[in-house]
Design a protein around this motif. Sequence first.
Motif, short mmCIF file in Angstrom:
data_model
loop_
_atom_site.label_atom_id
_atom_site.label_comp_id
_atom_site.label_asym_id
_atom_site.label_seq_id
_atom_site.Cartn_x
_atom_site.Cartn_y
_atom_site.Cartn_z
N LEU A 226 27.53 41.19 114.67
CA LEU A 226 27.90 41.53 116.04
C LEU A 226 28.96 42.63 116.06
N GLU A 227 29.98 42.49 115.24
CA GLU A 227 31.07 43.47 115.21
C GLU A 227 30.57 44.83 114.75
N ILE A 228 29.68 44.83 113.74
CA ILE A 228 29.12 46.10 113.26
C ILE A 228 28.29 46.75 114.35
N GLY A 229 27.48 45.95 115.04
CA GLY A 229 26.66 46.48 116.13
C GLY A 229 27.49 47.08 117.24
N LEU A 230 28.61 46.41 117.61
CA LEU A 230 29.48 46.91 118.67
C LEU A 230 30.14 48.22 118.25
N GLN A 231 30.56 48.30 116.99
CA GLN A 231 31.24 49.50 116.51
C GLN A 231 30.27 50.67 116.35
N HIS A 232 29.07 50.35 115.91
CA HIS A 232 28.11 51.43 115.59
C HIS A 232 27.28 51.85 116.80
N ASP A 233 26.79 50.86 117.58
CA ASP A 233 25.85 51.16 118.68
C ASP A 233 26.42 50.91 120.07
N GLY A 234 27.59 50.27 120.16
CA GLY A 234 28.16 49.95 121.46
C GLY A 234 27.59 48.66 122.03
N PRO A 235 28.04 48.26 123.23
CA PRO A 235 27.61 46.99 123.81
C PRO A 235 26.16 47.02 124.27
N GLY A 236 25.58 45.81 124.39
CA GLY A 236 24.23 45.67 124.92
C GLY A 236 23.14 45.76 123.87
N ASN A 237 23.49 45.60 122.57
CA ASN A 237 22.49 45.72 121.50
C ASN A 237 22.42 44.44 120.68
N ARG A 238 21.40 44.38 119.82
CA ARG A 238 21.23 43.26 118.90
C ARG A 238 21.31 43.79 117.47
N THR A 239 22.00 43.04 116.64
CA THR A 239 22.14 43.45 115.25
C THR A 239 21.86 42.26 114.34
N PHE A 240 20.91 42.42 113.45
CA PHE A 240 20.61 41.38 112.46
C PHE A 240 21.47 41.62 111.22
N TYR A 241 22.02 40.55 110.71
CA TYR A 241 22.88 40.66 109.53
C TYR A 241 22.14 41.29 108.37
N SER A 242 20.84 40.99 108.26
CA SER A 242 20.03 41.53 107.16
C SER A 242 19.86 43.04 107.25
N ASP A 243 20.11 43.62 108.42
CA ASP A 243 19.98 45.07 108.61
C ASP A 243 21.30 45.81 108.49
N THR A 244 22.35 45.11 108.06
CA THR A 244 23.69 45.73 108.04
C THR A 244 24.19 45.98 106.62
N ARG A 245 23.29 45.99 105.65
CA ARG A 245 23.76 46.11 104.26
C ARG A 245 24.54 47.41 104.02
N ILE A 246 24.03 48.54 104.52
CA ILE A 246 24.73 49.80 104.30
C ILE A 246 26.09 49.80 105.00
N ASN A 247 26.14 49.18 106.20
CA ASN A 247 27.41 49.12 106.93
C ASN A 247 28.42 48.24 106.22
N ARG A 248 27.93 47.13 105.67
CA ARG A 248 28.83 46.23 104.95
C ARG A 248 29.33 46.89 103.67
N LEU A 249 28.47 47.66 103.05
CA LEU A 249 28.89 48.40 101.86
C LEU A 249 29.97 49.41 102.21
N LEU A 250 29.74 50.11 103.33
CA LEU A 250 30.73 51.09 103.77
C LEU A 250 32.06 50.44 104.13
N MET A 251 31.98 49.26 104.75
CA MET A 251 33.21 48.54 105.10
C MET A 251 33.99 48.15 103.85
N ALA A 252 33.26 47.76 102.81
CA ALA A 252 33.94 47.41 101.56
C ALA A 252 34.57 48.63 100.93
N ILE A 253 33.84 49.74 100.95
CA ILE A 253 34.36 50.98 100.38
C ILE A 253 35.60 51.45 101.12
#
Length: 560
Positions: A440-467
């Motif tokens: 949810l937090e990744i979706g809000l930061q990346h796409d803004g409100p009103g969207n759906r984000t599946f955790y399985s689709d956030t691998r690149i974002n999670r990698l970037l967050m770790a980096i």
Amino acid sequence: MVLTVSTIMQMPVMKVCEVKTGKQLLEQKPIEWVSVIELPVENFVRKNEFVLSTGIGCEDNPNLLESFVQDVIQSGVSVLGFATGRYIYNIPDRILEKANQNDLIIIDIPWEVRFTDIWQSVMDKITEVKHKERQKVEDARQELINCVLKDKGLEEIAHTLYKHIKIPVAITDSEKRWRALKFFNKDILENYSLEVQEGHLHPIPLSDIKFQEHPLYYHMKEYKFYKDRFFQLQILNNHKVQGYIVFQPSDNKELTWFVMNVLEHALTACALYFVKENAIELTEIRLKDNFVLNLAKNKLKIDHQLLTKAHLLRYDLNLPYVCIVGDIRNKDLGSDKHDTLDNPYHSSLRSFNYYIQKEITYAGRLFERKTMTTFEKGEVILYLQVEDPSYHDVANQFLDTIERRLSQLLSDIDISWGIALQKESTYPFYESYEKAKTALEIGLQHDGPGNRTFYSDTRINRLLMAISQEENIHEIVKDTLRPLLEYDKKRQTDLIFTFKTYNKYKGNVSQTARELNLHRQSLLHRLRKIESLTHLSLIEADDSFLLDLSVRLWMLNKIK
């Protein structure tokens, strides 16, 4: 209990009196009052009265006497008693014939019988009947209230109501779904509910004013559904409709003073029942809310004790679930979701949550899937029963249904969703919540409100967050993007967005220009400006990668 002319005629004072007309009506005609009247009649008598008269002023004028009788007939009285022997000696045949034709009972009262004796005897009898009727109403009231006090249900209330009024009756909830009935046709109820909800069935003017004197009359609605006619009364609590009592007399004459009073007490009993039911439901909702919130927020092992507690709340923790976390915010108030809850339009968080919970329950029934829901400060936490292979499609269809129905009620609200499948682990509900929250937090930061984000689709974002947590990376991103950010701020441009769009179309200038609604030369000018400010070449793979990585990390809002 109704006092009839037959009962009156059996009183000692009436033994010497003779019934001249309407003998066949003695058991049918009711007596509600007694009065003494001479000319003129006008508005001095009312329906169902026992009228006494000496006929004074009409003794030498049969036509005037007939006119007097005609006025009495039009007033709707039950009985007209003439004192004969002084002013009137014999009642003319034509008057008797008129009385028979108009169902008026005429009694010949000897002059020696005093009107005061008749008046006193009849009034005593009326008082006695009224007292018995009031006692019957009180008995019915006590029995109906006891249905609530003794934890009996709406079926028992409907049974008790029918026992006293002998009219087919049903009790529905606020959405007109029937909850209890006694000899009321189910088909009528179900079709009537659907027709009313769809706006095809409307109340008709009340067809009889016999019971208009009772205050409840003004709260009744009468419906005609094909050949069936029936009445509806609202069950109210604190001005809010809790349900309806629906009843179907064969004739409006059945709606007597007694029946109307019993119906009034039945409304009170039903209102108390719904208050009690709502209180129980609210308590259960609080327990369920706390249980699911605790399940999501704390590391709880699925042991026997937790399974037992879940079973008491009608939850099954052994089923596979997907966790869905929703963020609620007002479109007009921007990113502060808490402003949504203070908006007077929604009145309170609890009332807003009611709509969400209602639609989640509806969707759960529609898809035949178990749900567990809770709310916390503008956040919806939902566990939806779903199998691993199909969870993307099921979650999307489920949320589509909720949003489609909510959009009609809450058009000024944006809801963003984070979705994560539950995996086998020591703390499956806690971990799936944390993943859904991250999505949810990744979706809000990346796409803004009103969207759906599946955790399985956030691998690149999670990698970037770790980096992005590395200090060196932090400095590289700052150094790379600072010239662009300063230029955008100073010139009111958006070079970063231009690069994102250019990168999205893999360096295709024509597609990028169309997307940005720019002339090709204007776009090329912007791209050259990006290269000159960053000292990076957009056609060099390493330079383009560095710029893209920096923009992604900056968009995640982790690098300040």
